[in-house]
Scaffold this active site. Structure first.
Site, short mmCIF file in Angstrom:
data_model
loop_
_atom_site.label_atom_id
_atom_site.label_comp_id
_atom_site.label_asym_id
_atom_site.label_seq_id
_atom_site.Cartn_x
_atom_site.Cartn_y
_atom_site.Cartn_z
N TYR A 291 0.81 -1.21 0.00
CA TYR A 291 0.00 0.00 0.00
C TYR A 291 0.85 1.26 0.00
O TYR A 291 0.35 2.35 -0.23
CB TYR A 291 -0.97 0.01 1.20
CG TYR A 291 -2.01 -1.09 1.16
CD1 TYR A 291 -1.89 -2.17 0.28
CD2 TYR A 291 -3.11 -1.07 1.99
CE1 TYR A 291 -2.83 -3.17 0.25
CE2 TYR A 291 -4.07 -2.08 1.96
CZ TYR A 291 -3.91 -3.14 1.09
OH TYR A 291 -4.85 -4.13 1.06
N ASP B 210 -11.07 -8.30 7.56
CA ASP B 210 -12.48 -8.28 7.16
C ASP B 210 -13.10 -9.66 7.35
O ASP B 210 -14.24 -9.80 7.79
CB ASP B 210 -12.63 -7.88 5.67
CG ASP B 210 -12.82 -6.37 5.50
OD1 ASP B 210 -12.35 -5.62 6.37
OD2 ASP B 210 -13.45 -5.96 4.50
N ASP C 148 -2.93 -18.32 2.66
CA ASP C 148 -4.09 -19.02 2.07
C ASP C 148 -4.68 -20.01 3.07
O ASP C 148 -5.90 -20.12 3.24
CB ASP C 148 -3.74 -19.68 0.73
CG ASP C 148 -2.39 -20.36 0.72
OD1 ASP C 148 -1.66 -20.30 1.74
OD2 ASP C 148 -2.04 -20.99 -0.30
N ASP D 55 -5.25 -6.53 5.90
CA ASP D 55 -6.45 -5.85 5.40
C ASP D 55 -7.52 -6.90 5.06
O ASP D 55 -8.68 -6.80 5.47
CB ASP D 55 -6.07 -5.03 4.17
CG ASP D 55 -7.22 -4.17 3.63
OD1 ASP D 55 -8.18 -3.93 4.40
OD2 ASP D 55 -7.15 -3.76 2.47
N LYS E 20 3.37 -15.42 3.20
CA LYS E 20 3.40 -16.25 1.99
C LYS E 20 4.86 -16.58 1.71
O LYS E 20 5.42 -16.26 0.66
CB LYS E 20 2.73 -15.48 0.84
CG LYS E 20 2.47 -16.30 -0.41
CD LYS E 20 1.37 -17.35 -0.25
CE LYS E 20 1.27 -18.20 -1.49
NZ LYS E 20 0.37 -19.36 -1.32
C1 IPM Z 1 -9.06 -0.60 6.12
C2 IPM Z 1 -9.52 -0.06 4.81
C3 IPM Z 1 -8.42 0.79 4.22
C4 IPM Z 1 -7.18 -0.07 4.11
C5 IPM Z 1 -8.74 1.46 2.89
C6 IPM Z 1 -9.98 2.34 3.02
C7 IPM Z 1 -7.59 2.24 2.33
O1 IPM Z 1 -9.88 -1.10 3.96
O2 IPM Z 1 -8.78 0.19 7.04
O3 IPM Z 1 -8.96 -1.82 6.24
O4 IPM Z 1 -7.07 -0.86 3.17
O5 IPM Z 1 -6.32 0.00 4.96
MG MG Z 2 -9.87 -3.00 4.85
#
Ligand code: IPM
Ligand code: MG
Length: 360
Positions: free
Chosen positions: A146, A255, A227, A251, A195
């Site tokens: 990133y 989620d 994975d 990231d 990985k």
């Molecule tokens: C998070 C979000 C951010 C990230 C985006 C909005 C840039 O997905 O905080 O997880 O990828 O870090």
């Molecule tokens: Mg995110």
């Protein structure tokens, strides 16, 4: 004691959920004898609308002058919002990436736990849900893909896009140390997710983290390929205590870890540097589809405020009190729409905030 709190309300549901967190903070601070002084900071789409950029120098200075920053969410609907017609470096998300970098917030803590009361909302099998889980992902936040060099080039009519994934040992070591320190306060287990069967950067993560692990003989340390980790998170999440991982894997996996708790609206997060300062935000996004409707779940933001009290302000008792109040309100059967189940009472964003503040 008086603390300076920067408040980024942001976009979408941000302002609504932050209101409830501030309500809860005001209730708890009175009781535990400290004062919070709030300064509003613009970031994301609302900053673009006002100033043409997602993060101004003034906003960075205001954040730096605070003891901690509480944030709602930023961004809008990428398909319809005009913010996404701007070049990528001027969009709302660029503000978030920039503030993380400016404040050196290299360690992102994302807890994921299954509340007994919410087992019904867990999408995993009943056996797995019954076992429960309680983990924290430590995601490296200011390096890797990133923040690497990126460009798109066109050569003889063929477009090529390049993103660079690079880590140095200093970046890895400081994130690893955070993870092991946190593990010492929890169940003393760290799983490095990488990985390493393919990537050089992952092999460096393994080398540096193994060295850090030597200083923590009481912590059970293991590695896992990403994975496989994605699979293990839905198969047997109870095996994890602290997951340490690089930026992009964190990231994605955070989620996934959020969703298995039943709702992303429940999970707080903290982004820390090597001082006491931290930026605290819910793990979920700005949810533009439900913005302004008073239906969003404010609990993730309220728990982020609780993390802020614990990690940046050392107000552990006040933080415990908020966590207990949230649990009690869930036990009493109150739910926002995202975690609603049979026999419970459905409440709005502000009602949820009032209920939690009322327990303090
Ligand atoms: C998070 C979000 C951010 C990230 C985006 C909005 C840039 O997905 O905080 O997880 O990828 O870090
Ligand atoms: Mg995110």
């Amino acid at each position: 004691m008086e603390y300076k709190i920067g408040v980024i309300r942001g976009d979408g549901i941000g302002p609504e959920i932050v209101n409830e967190a501030v309500k809860v903070l005001d209730a708890v601070s009175g009781k535990y004898g400290f004062t919070l002084k709030y300064t509003d900071i613009d970031m994301g789409g609302c900053s673009i609308d006002k100033y043409g950029v997602p993060l101004t120098d003034e906003a960075i200075d205001a954040a730096k002058a605070s003891d901690a920053v509480l944030m709602g969410s930023i961004g809008g609907d990428a398909k319809t919002s005009s913010w996404y017609k701007l070049e990528p470096s001027k969009r709302p998300e660029a503000g978030l990436l920039a503030i993380r970098k400016e404040l050196n917030l290299f360690a992102n803590l994302r807890p994921s736990m299954l509340y007994d009361e919410l087992k019904g909302a867990c999408p995993l099998s009943e056996v797995t849900a019954d076992k429960g889980f309680d983990m924290i992902i430590v995601r490296e936040l200011t390096g890797g893909l990133y923040f690497g060099e990126r460009y798109t080039k066109n050569s003889h009519g063929i477009e090529t896009a390049v993103d660079t994934l690079s880590y140095d040992e200093v970046e890895i070591r400081r994130a690893a140390i955070k993870a092991f320190d946190i593990a010492m306060k929890r169940n003393r287990k760290v799983t490095l997710v990488d990985k390493a069967n393919v990537l050089d950067s992952s092999r460096l993560w393994r080398k540096v983290t193994a060295k850090v692990a030597e200083s923590y003989p009481d912590v059970d340390y293991d590695t896992m390929l990403v994975d496989n980790a994605a699979m293990q998170l839905v198969k047997d999440p109870a095996q994890f205590d602290v997951i340490l991982t690089e930026n992009m894997f964190g990231d994605i996996l955070s989620d996934e870890a959020a969703m298995i708790t039943g709702s992303i609206g429940m999970l707080p997060s903290a982004s820390l540097n090597d001082t006491k300062f931290g930026l605290y935000e819910p793990s979920g996004g700005s949810a533009p589809d439900i913005a302004g409707k008073n239906v969003a779940n404010p609990i993730a933001t309220i728990l982020s405020a609780s993390m802020m009290l614990r990690y940046s302000l050392d107000q552990d008792e006040a933080s415990d009190a908020i966590d207990a109040a949230v649990k009690q309100v869930l036990k009493d059967g109150y739910r926002t729409g995202d975690i609603m189940s049979d026999g419970c009472t459905k409440v709005n964003t502000d009602e949820m905030g009032n209920l939690i503040a009322g327990k303090l």
